[in-house]
Design a protein around this motif. Structure first.
Motif, short mmCIF file in Angstrom:
data_model
loop_
_atom_site.label_atom_id
_atom_site.label_comp_id
_atom_site.label_asym_id
_atom_site.label_seq_id
_atom_site.Cartn_x
_atom_site.Cartn_y
_atom_site.Cartn_z
N THR A 185 0.64 -0.95 -0.06
CA THR A 185 0.36 0.24 0.18
C THR A 185 1.21 1.29 0.09
OG1 THR A 185 -0.38 0.23 2.23
CG2 THR A 185 -1.78 -1.09 1.37
N THR A 186 0.53 2.37 -0.69
CA THR A 186 1.13 3.44 -0.53
C THR A 186 0.22 5.01 0.05
OG1 THR A 186 1.88 2.80 -3.13
CG2 THR A 186 1.92 5.26 -1.91
N VAL A 187 0.97 4.94 0.80
CA VAL A 187 0.44 6.66 1.55
C VAL A 187 1.08 7.52 1.65
CG1 VAL A 187 -0.48 4.84 3.61
CG2 VAL A 187 1.33 5.82 3.56
N GLY A 188 0.47 8.74 1.45
CA GLY A 188 0.70 10.46 1.40
C GLY A 188 1.37 10.50 2.66
N VAL A 189 2.87 11.82 2.96
CA VAL A 189 2.79 12.30 3.63
C VAL A 189 3.30 13.14 3.36
CG1 VAL A 189 5.02 12.17 5.99
CG2 VAL A 189 4.41 9.63 4.11
N TRP A 190 2.10 14.41 4.04
CA TRP A 190 2.76 15.60 4.28
C TRP A 190 3.46 16.18 4.66
CZ3 TRP A 190 -0.61 18.40 0.93
CH2 TRP A 190 -2.38 18.22 1.00
N GLY A 191 4.24 17.44 3.62
CA GLY A 191 5.40 17.90 4.02
C GLY A 191 5.37 19.01 5.02
N ASN A 192 6.14 19.62 5.47
CA ASN A 192 6.11 20.54 6.32
C ASN A 192 7.72 20.99 6.25
OD1 ASN A 192 7.35 19.43 8.13
ND2 ASN A 192 6.09 18.59 9.37
N THR A 193 7.82 22.15 7.00
CA THR A 193 9.45 22.81 7.33
C THR A 193 10.16 21.17 7.32
OG1 THR A 193 8.42 25.29 7.73
CG2 THR A 193 10.37 24.55 7.72
N MET A 194 10.21 21.19 9.08
CA MET A 194 10.81 19.86 9.03
C MET A 194 11.22 19.01 8.42
SD MET A 194 10.96 17.51 12.56
CE MET A 194 10.96 18.93 13.42
N LEU A 195 10.18 18.90 7.71
CA LEU A 195 10.10 16.88 6.92
C LEU A 195 10.74 17.34 5.40
CD1 LEU A 195 6.52 15.38 7.41
CD2 LEU A 195 8.56 14.51 8.53
N ASP A 196 10.89 18.31 4.97
CA ASP A 196 11.15 18.78 3.62
C ASP A 196 12.13 18.97 4.05
OD1 ASP A 196 8.74 18.99 3.09
OD2 ASP A 196 8.70 21.67 2.90
N ASP A 197 12.94 19.53 5.10
CA ASP A 197 13.90 19.94 5.34
C ASP A 197 15.28 18.83 5.69
OD1 ASP A 197 16.91 21.30 5.41
OD2 ASP A 197 16.70 20.54 7.86
N LYS A 198 14.35 17.36 6.28
CA LYS A 198 15.20 16.20 5.97
C LYS A 198 15.02 14.63 4.68
CE LYS A 198 14.60 16.18 10.80
NZ LYS A 198 14.05 15.34 11.82
N PHE A 199 13.71 14.90 3.87
CA PHE A 199 13.90 14.90 2.71
C PHE A 199 14.57 15.05 1.41
CE2 PHE A 199 9.98 12.67 4.49
CZ PHE A 199 10.30 11.17 3.95
N ASN A 200 15.54 16.24 1.79
CA ASN A 200 16.09 17.16 0.86
C ASN A 200 17.28 16.23 0.83
OD1 ASN A 200 14.80 18.64 -0.35
ND2 ASN A 200 15.31 20.70 1.26
N SER A 201 17.68 14.90 2.26
CA SER A 201 18.79 14.43 1.59
C SER A 201 18.72 12.72 1.61
CB SER A 201 19.12 14.10 3.15
OG SER A 201 18.68 15.44 3.39
N ILE A 202 17.20 12.79 0.96
CA ILE A 202 17.06 11.12 0.69
C ILE A 202 16.74 11.33 -0.71
CG2 ILE A 202 15.05 9.38 0.82
CD1 ILE A 202 14.73 10.82 3.92
N GLU A 203 17.02 10.23 -1.48
CA GLU A 203 17.02 9.77 -3.17
C GLU A 203 15.81 8.69 -3.08
OE1 GLU A 203 18.48 11.18 -5.55
OE2 GLU A 203 19.89 12.00 -3.95
N VAL A 204 14.44 9.28 -4.15
CA VAL A 204 13.54 7.84 -4.28
C VAL A 204 14.01 7.17 -4.52
CG1 VAL A 204 11.86 7.92 -5.99
CG2 VAL A 204 12.16 10.00 -5.26
N GLY A 205 13.03 5.76 -4.25
CA GLY A 205 13.64 4.79 -4.29
C GLY A 205 14.44 4.10 -2.44
#
Length: 101
Positions: A48-68
């Motif tokens: 199953t796939t779920v969405g995670v809403w971004g916020n300032t903290m999560l957006d900054d942390k996801f900048n370091s993560i590659e799709v996959g």
């Protein structure tokens, strides 16, 4: 002639009910919803796939993560900012670099 099929938004992670989310980071959409937020899609091990809403903290942390890559997001609760005295939702985010599939 084919009928029109409405495109629905998929389910989103309710971090207040489920404190931890693990899976594979599959995509990012920008300018989503009324607040023009980022939406991160995570595929769980059950498929199953779920969405995670971004916020300032999560957006900054996801900048370091590659799709996959495999990710784990842990909700830490409401934290009070010392600078603004406002509360915000806090998260730890983990990933396995180089584990892209």
């Amino acid at each position: 002639m084919r009928d029109w099929v409405k495109v629905e938004m998929g389910p989103t992670w309710d971090f207040k009910k489920e404190k931890e989310l693990k899976g594979r980071y599959v995509s990012k959409s920008e300018l989503v919803g009324p607040n023009d937020s980022n939406m991160y899609k995570v595929e769980r091990t059950d498929g199953t796939t779920v969405g995670v809403w971004g916020n300032t903290m999560l957006d900054d942390k996801f900048n370091s993560i590659e799709v996959g890559e495999d990710v784990k997001i842990v909700y830490l609760g409401l934290i009070k900012s010392e600078k603004t005295n406002r509360e915000y939702n806090s998260f730890d985010v983990f990933h396995k670099p180089g584990e892209s599939k």
